[in-house]
Design a protein around this motif. Structure first.
Motif, PDB file in Angstrom:
ATOM      1  N   GLU A  41       0.956  -1.531   0.147  1.00 20.85           N
ATOM      2  CA  GLU A  41      -0.190   0.054   0.167  1.00 20.85           C
ATOM      3  C   GLU A  41       1.365   1.754  -0.194  1.00 20.85           C
ATOM      4  O   GLU A  41       0.512   2.123  -1.136  1.00 20.85           O
ATOM      5  CB  GLU A  41      -0.871   0.210   1.220  1.00 20.85           C
ATOM      6  N   ARG A  42       2.106   1.226   0.774  1.00 20.00           N
ATOM      7  CA  ARG A  42       2.484   2.354   0.368  1.00 20.00           C
ATOM      8  C   ARG A  42       3.901   2.754  -0.598  1.00 20.00           C
ATOM      9  O   ARG A  42       4.054   4.109   0.088  1.00 20.00           O
ATOM     10  CB  ARG A  42       3.845   2.295   1.867  1.00 20.00           C
ATOM     11  N   VAL A  43       4.047   1.837  -1.289  1.00 20.38           N
ATOM     12  CA  VAL A  43       4.453   2.365  -2.453  1.00 20.38           C
ATOM     13  C   VAL A  43       4.480   3.078  -3.384  1.00 20.38           C
ATOM     14  O   VAL A  43       3.439   3.258  -3.433  1.00 20.38           O
ATOM     15  CB  VAL A  43       5.217   0.338  -2.910  1.00 20.38           C
ATOM     16  N   GLY A  44       5.013   4.034  -3.073  1.00 16.19           N
ATOM     17  CA  GLY A  44       4.730   5.048  -5.192  1.00 16.19           C
ATOM     18  C   GLY A  44       4.916   4.710  -6.587  1.00 16.19           C
ATOM     19  O   GLY A  44       4.360   3.001  -6.395  1.00 16.19           O
ATOM     20  N   LYS A  45       4.847   5.264  -7.222  1.00 13.99           N
ATOM     21  CA  LYS A  45       4.767   4.783  -8.815  1.00 13.99           C
ATOM     22  C   LYS A  45       5.263   3.448  -9.154  1.00 13.99           C
ATOM     23  O   LYS A  45       4.953   3.323  -9.372  1.00 13.99           O
ATOM     24  CB  LYS A  45       4.454   6.106  -9.533  1.00 13.99           C
ATOM     25  N   GLU A  46       6.803   4.011  -8.226  1.00 12.74           N
ATOM     26  CA  GLU A  46       8.061   2.893  -9.117  1.00 12.74           C
ATOM     27  C   GLU A  46       8.118   1.980  -8.656  1.00 12.74           C
ATOM     28  O   GLU A  46       8.404   0.997  -8.928  1.00 12.74           O
ATOM     29  CB  GLU A  46       9.105   4.031  -9.143  1.00 12.74           C
TER      30      GLU A  46
ATOM     31  N   PHE B 179      10.234   2.746   5.339  1.00 13.35           N
ATOM     32  CA  PHE B 179       9.548   2.132   5.925  1.00 13.35           C
ATOM     33  C   PHE B 179       9.790   1.511   7.223  1.00 13.35           C
ATOM     34  O   PHE B 179       8.456   0.948   7.591  1.00 13.35           O
ATOM     35  CB  PHE B 179       9.303   0.573   4.547  1.00 13.35           C
ATOM     36  N   ILE B 180      10.321   1.380   7.290  1.00 12.62           N
ATOM     37  CA  ILE B 180      11.519   0.501   8.692  1.00 12.62           C
ATOM     38  C   ILE B 180      10.984   1.591   9.163  1.00 12.62           C
ATOM     39  O   ILE B 180      10.309   1.116  10.752  1.00 12.62           O
ATOM     40  CB  ILE B 180      12.453  -0.049   9.096  1.00 12.62           C
TER      41      ILE B 180
END
Length: 108
Positions: A23-28, A36-37
Motif C-alpha cells: 500500500e505504501r510503495v510509490g508509482k515506481e 518503511f521501517i
C-alpha cells in the motif's frame, strides 16, 4: 526484551506488514528502506527492520541497493517468490543504530 511469537501470530504479522508495504510503495513500486521501517520509537523501528528481513528472506519483497548513492529501497512482490536458483541470493546486513534512527527521524 525478548518476545516469542507463536508461528500463527508471526505469519499474520508478516502478512500485515507485506500488505502495508504494498500500500505504501510509490508509482515506481518501491519505497526507501528507512521510510518503511522507520517508526515513532527506536524499538519499533528495530522490530519493523527485523520483520522486514523476513519479508525479503521469504520472498515477499526484494531490496534494490544503490551503492553509489547509499540508498536502499524495498520492493514488494504481488505474490511470494522463491529466488533460490533464479538469482544469486546474498545476505545484506543493515546497521539500525539509534543514532541513525534519530537522523532519519529528524529528516537529516
Amino acid at each position: 526484551k525478548q518476545r516469542i511469537m507463536a508461528e500463527k501470530a508471526f505469519s499474520e504479522e508478516l502478512e500485515a506488514l507485506w500488505t502495508e508495504l504494498k500500500e505504501r510503495v510509490g508509482k515506481e513500486g518501491k519505497i526507501r528502506y528507512w521510510d518503511f521501517i522507520g517508526a515513532d520509537t527506536y524499538e519499533e523501528t528495530v522490530e519493523r527492520a527485523y520483520m522486514t528481513s523476513f519479508l525479503v528472506t521469504y520472498g515477499y519483497a526484494t531490496l534494490e541497493i544503490h551503492r553509489l548513492e547509499e540508498e536502499v529501497f524495498i520492493k514488494p512482490f504481488e505474490k511470494p517468490e522463491s529466488l533460490v536458483g533464479k538469482k544469486e541470493v546474498v545476505s545484506v546486513p543493515f546497521s539500525i543504530g539509534e543514532e541513525d534512527w534519530r537522523k532519519w527521524k529528524e529528516g537529516v
